[in-house]
Write an enzyme that holds these catalytic residues in place. Structure first.
Site, mmCIF file in Angstrom:
data_model
loop_
_atom_site.group_PDB
_atom_site.id
_atom_site.type_symbol
_atom_site.label_atom_id
_atom_site.label_comp_id
_atom_site.label_asym_id
_atom_site.label_seq_id
_atom_site.Cartn_x
_atom_site.Cartn_y
_atom_site.Cartn_z
ATOM 1 N N MET A 169 14.581 40.465 -73.362
ATOM 2 C CA MET A 169 13.312 40.903 -72.781
ATOM 3 C C MET A 169 12.084 40.430 -73.550
ATOM 4 O O MET A 169 10.982 40.755 -73.167
ATOM 5 C CB MET A 169 13.306 42.426 -72.755
ATOM 6 C CG MET A 169 12.625 43.002 -71.548
ATOM 7 S SD MET A 169 13.228 44.686 -71.365
ATOM 8 C CE MET A 169 13.742 45.137 -73.010
ATOM 9 N N PRO A 170 12.275 39.651 -74.615
ATOM 10 C CA PRO A 170 11.071 39.268 -75.384
ATOM 11 C C PRO A 170 10.151 38.358 -74.573
ATOM 12 O O PRO A 170 10.583 37.739 -73.586
ATOM 13 C CB PRO A 170 11.644 38.498 -76.574
ATOM 14 C CG PRO A 170 13.086 38.836 -76.634
ATOM 15 C CD PRO A 170 13.512 39.128 -75.228
ATOM 16 N N TYR A 171 8.911 38.303 -75.017
ATOM 17 C CA TYR A 171 7.921 37.391 -74.449
ATOM 18 C C TYR A 171 7.323 36.610 -75.611
ATOM 19 O O TYR A 171 6.859 37.207 -76.596
ATOM 20 C CB TYR A 171 6.824 38.167 -73.720
ATOM 21 C CG TYR A 171 5.661 37.288 -73.344
ATOM 22 C CD1 TYR A 171 5.730 36.454 -72.225
ATOM 23 C CD2 TYR A 171 4.511 37.247 -74.108
ATOM 24 C CE1 TYR A 171 4.683 35.615 -71.898
ATOM 25 C CE2 TYR A 171 3.456 36.408 -73.787
ATOM 26 C CZ TYR A 171 3.551 35.597 -72.678
ATOM 27 O OH TYR A 171 2.519 34.754 -72.350
ATOM 28 N N THR B 251 14.298 36.598 -71.300
ATOM 29 C CA THR B 251 13.395 36.125 -72.359
ATOM 30 C C THR B 251 12.465 35.067 -71.778
ATOM 31 O O THR B 251 12.923 34.060 -71.244
ATOM 32 C CB THR B 251 14.206 35.540 -73.537
ATOM 33 O OG1 THR B 251 14.974 36.595 -74.117
ATOM 34 C CG2 THR B 251 13.298 34.926 -74.591
ATOM 35 N N ILE B 252 11.165 35.325 -71.879
ATOM 36 C CA ILE B 252 10.164 34.413 -71.325
ATOM 37 C C ILE B 252 9.440 33.697 -72.466
ATOM 38 O O ILE B 252 9.055 34.322 -73.448
ATOM 39 C CB ILE B 252 9.147 35.204 -70.458
ATOM 40 C CG1 ILE B 252 9.839 35.736 -69.190
ATOM 41 C CG2 ILE B 252 7.946 34.339 -70.089
ATOM 42 C CD1 ILE B 252 8.948 36.615 -68.320
#
Lengths: 66, 66, 66, 66, 66, 66
Positions: free
Chosen positions: C1-3, C40-41
């Protein structure tokens, strides 16, 4: 796949209000742009009023005047 | 001279893991793009799970369901 | 889920180099923090050298001196 | 209408220094670009030295060496 | 006084859709948090599909596979 | 070591004005906080008026009314 960052001053927003904001913004991206909600990320930053300036003044100072 | 911002949820990453992440990302910029590490800045933001939404829901709420 | 947001000056990085950077940063987040790559974006911003300053000077001006 | 975000390490800046920074940056936007200060927002983020990397190292580690 | 940044891939969103998004997000901040719309700023960034990665791959590459 | 991001609408700021802004903001960080200018990064983003909203309206629409 959108990424949204919302910055507000730290002045008492509740966890429930923040959850509604996340839900509402995600829904707008689905409704208006047809985005996939599953990979839509919304991050809220609550900023101390000493760290937020508008009109060249901190919000701490503005709140004091009211 | 690059600037990198990494946002993760606040769920127990250690100082040692964050240091490795900073080191690794800087090295990638050197290896792939030939950037100068000396002026490469990496900033990590750890975000409260109440403030991170995905799929229209907060991570706090998602973790509760598991 | 990190950006992750990576800002570099616009000075000829190829699509292939950017793809490797995205792949590498995502892998680091998997390896070091156990993050899920699927959400992850990584967003890369290429910034005009007129719009990037270091040491109080634009990169356009610094490059001219070399 | 500009929006300015200033990121600094958390190493003792006072509320008075931050207020001067907000005032100074707002004034620059008025003086140089003729912007309206009333809708100019400045947000300061103070970042933990464990979360700020330069040269592939955290600032915590750099400060220890000095 | 909130500041909102929306990042989406550049894949054909119209000016009218972006205007509706700006209007909708501003209204949510009024409705849920009682914010003043007059100083609420919303900035949309449209990001090239070569510059957006998810799952370690660029969106350009993902779109090609479909 | 600070990082500053300035977002303005794309409405004709010249390269010379942007260079003065970079120089001025860097100097403020030196004067007020004693920061090292050599590793101070300032990035300016010029945002299309269709992509900037205030008061729930795009700047494109606001400029048309004047």
């Amino acid at each position: 796949m959108p990424y949204v960052n919302i910055k507000i001053t730290k002045e008492g927003a509740t966890a429930e209000q923040k959850a509604r904001l996340i839900q509402g913004v995600t829904q707008l991206l689905v409704d208006i742009l047809g985005k996939n909600p599953k990979t839509t990320i919304v991050v809220i930053d609550e900023v101390d009023t000493d760290h937020w300036g508008i009109g060249g003044e901190t919000v701490t100072s503005l709140r004091r005047k009211r």
